[in-house]
Design a protein around this motif. Structure first.
Motif, PDB file in Angstrom:
ATOM      1  N   GLU A 123       0.837  -1.211   0.000  1.00  0.00           N
ATOM      2  CA  GLU A 123       0.000   0.000   0.000  1.00  0.00           C
ATOM      3  C   GLU A 123       0.866   1.254   0.000  1.00  0.00           C
ATOM      4  O   GLU A 123       0.568   2.239  -0.702  1.00  0.00           O
ATOM      5  N   ARG A 126       2.219   1.776  -3.427  1.00  0.00           N
ATOM      6  CA  ARG A 126       1.165   2.275  -4.326  1.00  0.00           C
ATOM      7  C   ARG A 126       0.936   3.767  -4.123  1.00  0.00           C
ATOM      8  O   ARG A 126       0.855   4.547  -5.090  1.00  0.00           O
ATOM      9  N   LEU A 127       0.854   4.189  -2.864  1.00  0.00           N
ATOM     10  CA  LEU A 127       0.642   5.606  -2.568  1.00  0.00           C
ATOM     11  C   LEU A 127       1.838   6.439  -3.020  1.00  0.00           C
ATOM     12  O   LEU A 127       1.672   7.557  -3.532  1.00  0.00           O
ATOM     13  N   GLY A 129       3.807   5.695  -5.477  1.00  0.00           N
ATOM     14  CA  GLY A 129       3.715   5.768  -6.940  1.00  0.00           C
ATOM     15  C   GLY A 129       2.711   6.808  -7.395  1.00  0.00           C
ATOM     16  O   GLY A 129       2.960   7.560  -8.351  1.00  0.00           O
ATOM     17  N   ASP A 130       1.554   6.872  -6.723  1.00  0.00           N
ATOM     18  CA  ASP A 130       0.551   7.892  -7.059  1.00  0.00           C
ATOM     19  C   ASP A 130       1.107   9.294  -6.850  1.00  0.00           C
ATOM     20  O   ASP A 130       0.865  10.210  -7.659  1.00  0.00           O
ATOM     21  N   ALA A 131       1.837   9.474  -5.748  1.00  0.00           N
ATOM     22  CA  ALA A 131       2.408  10.790  -5.457  1.00  0.00           C
ATOM     23  C   ALA A 131       3.451  11.185  -6.498  1.00  0.00           C
ATOM     24  O   ALA A 131       3.539  12.350  -6.914  1.00  0.00           O
ATOM     25  N   ASP A 133       3.536  10.109  -9.638  1.00  0.00           N
ATOM     26  CA  ASP A 133       2.811  10.395 -10.876  1.00  0.00           C
ATOM     27  C   ASP A 133       2.234  11.806 -10.857  1.00  0.00           C
ATOM     28  O   ASP A 133       2.272  12.532 -11.860  1.00  0.00           O
ATOM     29  N   ALA A 134       1.690  12.209  -9.704  1.00  0.00           N
ATOM     30  CA  ALA A 134       1.105  13.544  -9.599  1.00  0.00           C
ATOM     31  C   ALA A 134       2.165  14.630  -9.667  1.00  0.00           C
ATOM     32  O   ALA A 134       1.888  15.777 -10.061  1.00  0.00           O
TER      33      ALA A 134
END
Length: 207
Positions: A123, A126-127, A129-131, A133-134
């Motif tokens: 998790e 994943r978080l 990676g999202d950060a 990407d943003a």
């Protein structure tokens, strides 16, 4: 599911736990029971020999009687000493069995926490990676281009983000390893101590 120990390159808790999970406390408890039975039988033999010596002293007089009585008493004393050793051995096997049971309970408990850490790591990644990407202003821009346009070193920023999300999990994994190592050290200390006790008793009666 990501293995938290492999990911961080630290000692795998499973390897530590396996050092103590292969043993069976019941084997030690069975040895304790055998020693306990031997103690009772040997002590009973000692009492019988003592009684024979006493009976001999009442029914037979003279030098031969004295020698016979002395030999019976010596044999009885040897049985009593061996009975004491059997009792100490039984106690040592019981103590080691209890210590092994306790360290195995700790091992099972700590191993049971690993899956939760693995899920937490997935998790966190994943978080992270999202950060990351943003953070990127445009898809397809190279890291050097982003740094030139925005002043942001995306690779360094990505490493910082991943570290921020995963460092607490690494600390928890290290904590589990530390608890397991401490429990193993405590068990091994008991094992060494009781091993010394057992080795110090060569046996009084050999016939």
């Amino acid at each position: 599911m990501t293995n938290v120990f492999s990911y961080f390159g630290i000692q795998d808790l499973h390897d530590l736990a396996n050092r103590v999970l292969s043993g069976d406390p019941n084997d030690l408890y069975n040895r304790a029971k055998l020693c306990g039975k031997a103690q009772q039988q040997t002590e009973s033999t000692g009492r019988e020999l003592s009684q024979l010596a006493a009976d001999l002293g009442q029914s037979w007089q003279g030098a031969a009687a004295d020698r016979g009585q002395a030999e019976l008493k010596a044999a009885a004393d040897k049985r009593f000493k061996q009975a004491d050793q059997f009792e100490q051995s039984a106690r040592s096997f019981q103590i080691v069995g209890d210590a092994l049971r306790d360290v195995q309970q700790t091992a099972h408990h700590l191993v049971g926490l690993v899956d939760g850490l693995n899920r937490a790591l997935d998790e966190a990644l994943r978080l992270a990676g999202d950060a990351i990407d943003a953070l990127s202003p445009a898809v397809g821009l190279l890291d050097w281009g982003i740094k030139k346009l925005t002043g942001v070193d995306l690779q360094k920023k990505a490493e910082d983000i991943v570290l921020k999300f995963t460092e607490p999990i690494r600390d928890q994994a290290l904590g589990l390893d530390s608890q397991m190592e401490s429990a193993i050290r405590s068990y091994e200390a008991v094992l060494r101590e009781q091993g010394t006790v057992l080795r110090s008793m060569p046996g009084i009666v050999r016939t």
